[in-house]
Design a protein around this motif. Structure first.
Motif: not given
Ligand SMILES: Cc1cc2nc3c(=O)[nH]c(=O)nc-3n(C[C@H](O)[C@H](O)[C@H](O)COP(=O)(O)OP(=O)(O)OC[C@H]3O[C@@H](n4cnc5c(N)ncnc54)[C@H](O)[C@@H]3O)c2cc1C
Lengths: 137, 519
Positions: B115-118, B120, B122, B137, B140, B142, B144, B235-236
């Protein structure tokens, strides 16, 4: 085929018993003390059992809770036929491990079957034991 | 014990194939007994479901095992029906289109690989379900968000490959996939998009790669087994606002569709909007007998009782807005301006701000509550959907819906419909509920479905997705230039899968008249 039919008939019988009013099944057992607090929200159902040390409860949380805890179809349908306060499976006082296993593998009314890939026999035994309150106070 | 053989195979040949599969993936993951097969029968089958019974189930645990299975299947010419989690309820679940296929159940391959948070996004395997990804998600923390379908029991990849939808800005699920890893029908491995480059850094960043993009070739098709996919996540946002608009009259659909479609085209509303009739809401919280026990279709007077009691309109459109506070509040004001004069009262949006409990927000939260609807008629319920694609024209959609409602009434089926508004289209979804063990209901449902298909095609509207029992019939309505598309599909299928081992007949491609034999 005949074996399956006989089995389904047995299930229906078992269900009929379960559907009897609470007072026909003897005195109500005391409320469980160590079960996970009942999650009433959709989010609560999704994380049900996540922190549990009991593998059966943990698995129940991952594989069953979304239909049996909180606002859910299993709870909704069971509320129509089981004693008050037992519509969520962990609250049921009448489940045996064999009954749980039979329902999971054969489905029941609108509950779909679970395959042995989705839930292995070993995992099912853990869930069934937990629902049958083995090892629970 | 009854045994079902794949098309054209005898018992000895099938045993040899099973032996090879067992050696490749291990005994416990080759299931051929009747009791296991019975757990794979579609729970919503019309009748006993044996017309789509499988001959065995193979459940590989890795990409290499999938490749080995495909090679063995080619040697023995055993047809495979791949499913990711096989929860395609309403379309046949895990059951194959052609009786006697082996189900290739990928649900053990359920790792969330990255999962790549930056960025957004996976990378996941086909066995990852909506609940799994959601938990991952949330645990953690995250920021997202996901889009989920009405029934979230299934697989993120499986749903997207069938072009399933959800109801947030990421709801066109096939478009949120970015980069596939696919086992081709000869057992070789392919990565699409940037993944075609060794050591690519941008596999989940850009979909198309260089040259033709093949991703769509693996959707609603039978030209490969997808074993990994990239997925974009939302992204949230800072704020969401949501509301259900209750439109009091059936005919309100006309003008309301035109306004909502315009908002959708302009991306003011960024998600697929659903717009459902009273039974849609009532069936998730009650059963038919709670309202009506008479024969024939539910009378309008009963629908009106439902509306009064449950605070519904004839059509109930859930609308959500996503973004920073300034834009969400401006959009709320716009929608109030457009709808309040017509609905004659103030609209109350539920507003969520980052940090508040997620339930209040418009994010996708996986749920199976929608499955309650199949209990409508009682008994073992089922649900079939017919969803033709219409252009975004309110009058046209309303006229079509009226025709369909009249036909539901003629055949005695409770009218249950919704409009789903996409970016440039409307799906007028006809939902068909039934008790699968009631033969008259099954006959009625079949008659209704075939009529809908014919009626829609005659109006120029094609179905967007197919139930295993009607795949050839739907494919046949795509008949421009004497079936040019079907001919192209067949040529590609024959070139890539000369033994027709992958999902014969899926979406009408590679169909054979002969299914399996029962012994
Ligand atoms: C009440 C109700 C509400 C529903 N709401 C929605 C909704 O809102 N939106 C929606 O989209 N659907 C909805 N559905 C339909 C369905 O339940 C979901 O789409 C579900 O996600 C599909 O199951 P799955 O994800 O497990 O996919 P699967 O069953 O695994 O896959 C679907 C099909 O895709 C192909 N396939 C799957 N995986 C692969 C692979 N790895 N390689 C090659 N081919 C593959 C196969 O042909 C398979 O049969 C609803 C159903 C019901 C009953």
């Amino acid at each position: 085929m005949i074996r399956i039919l006989a089995f389904v008939l047995g299930l229906i019988l078992a269900l009929a018993l379960i559907a009897m009013p609470a007072d026909a099944q003897g005195p109500a057992a005391p409320k469980s003390v160590n079960a996970t607090p009942i999650a009433t929200t959709a989010l609560g159902a999704i994380s049900y059992g996540a922190q549990s040390a009991n593998p059966g409860e943990k698995l129940f949380g991952r594989k069953c809770a979304f239909c049996h805890i909180g606002p859910s179809t299993g709870k909704f349908m069971l509320a129509r036929r089981v004693p008050k306060g037992q519509a969520e499976l962990p609250d049921r006082r009448d489940l045996t491990a064999d009954y749980v296993k039979a329902v999971v593998r054969n489905g029941l009314v609108n509950m779909p079957t679970f395959t042995r890939v989705e839930l292995t026999d070993r995992e099912l035994a853990q869930v069934a034991d937990w629902l049958a309150r083995k090892g629970r106070k | 014990m009854s045994i079902l053989l794949p098309a054209g195979m005898n018992g000895a040949a099938f045993d040899r194939a099973l032996g090879d599969f067992r050696r490749a993936i291990g005994d416990p993951w080759v299931l051929s007994g009747e009791e296991d097969r019975q757990t794979y029968i579609d729970p919503y089958a019309m009748g006993d479901g044996l017309d789509h019974d499988c001959s065995a189930i193979l459940a590989p645990g890795s990409v290499e095992e999938v490749q080995a299975i495909i090679r063995i299947a080619n040697q023995h010419k055993t047809p495979l029906w791949p499913v990711s989690r096989g929860k395609n309820l309403g379309y046949g679940a895990a059951s194959p289109k052609e009786k006697g296929n082996l189900i290739l159940d990928l649900s053990r391959m359920n790792r969330i690989l990255d999962v790549n948070e930056k960025q957004a996004s996976c990378l996941i395997e086909p066995g990852v379900g909506y609940f799994d990804l959601f938990r991952h998600l949330r645990e953690r923390n995250l920021p997202l968000w996901m889009s989920v379908p009405g029934n979230s029991w299934g697989s993120v990849i499986g749903n997207a490959l069938d072009r399933g939808i959800g109801y947030t800005p990421y709801g066109d699920h096939c478009e949120t996939l970015c980069g596939l890893e696919v086992v081709l029908p000869d057992g070789s491995l392919l990565r699409t998009g940037m993944g075609a480059m060794m050591g690519a850094k941008g596999w989940q960043s850009y979909k198309y790669g260089y040259g033709p993009g093949w991703d769509q070739m693996f959707m609603q098709s039978n030209l490969g087994v997808v074993v990994k996919a990239g997925l974009w996540l939302q992204p949230e946002p800072e704020m969401t606002a949501k509301i259900t608009l209750a439109l009091p009259r059936f005919d309100d659909a006309g003008w309301a569709l035109d306004i909502l479609c315009d908002l959708r085209r302009r991306d003011i509303i960024q998600h697929n909007i659903v717009f459902g009739s009273p039974v849609r809401a009532a069936s998730t919280m009650s059963q038919r007998a709670d309202w009506y026990t008479g024969p024939g279709a539910l009378p309008d007077s009963i629908s009106e009782q439902m509306m009064a009691k449950l605070g519904l309109g004839w059509w109930n459109a859930k609308i959500s807005l996503f973004g920073d506070e300034g834009s969400v509040m401006a959009q709320v004001a716009l929608i109030r301006r457009l709808f309040e004069p017509r609905l004659g009262g103030p609209l109350q949006f539920e507003v969520w701000k980052r940090g508040e409990p997620l339930e209040k927000s418009a994010t996708g939260i996986p749920t199976t509550m929608g499955l309650q609807s199949v209990n409508w008629y009682g008994g073992r319920g089922g649900h079939l959907s017919f969803a033709p694609v219409l252009p975004q024209d309110g009058d046209m959609a309303l006229a079509y819906a009226k025709k369909i409602k009249a036909y539901y009434e003629e055949v005695g089926q409770d009218y249950y419909a919704s409009f789903t508004i996409g970016r440039r289209h409307i799906n007028n979804v006809s939902l068909i509920l039934y008790n699968r063990d009631e033969p008259e209901a099954v006959t009625r449902v079949d008659k209704l479905y075939r009529h809908l298909l014919k009626e829609a095609a005659a109006s120029g509207f094609g179905e967007y997705r197919g139930h295993i029992s009607y795949m050839d019939e739907v494919a046949a309505t795509y008949d421009f230039a004497d079936g040019a598309l079907a001919r192209l599909n067949s040529r590609v299928k024959a070139a890539l899968d000369p033994n027709n081992i992958l999902a014969p007949g899926r979406n009408g491609i590679g169909s054979r008249t002969h299914g399996g034999d029962r012994t």
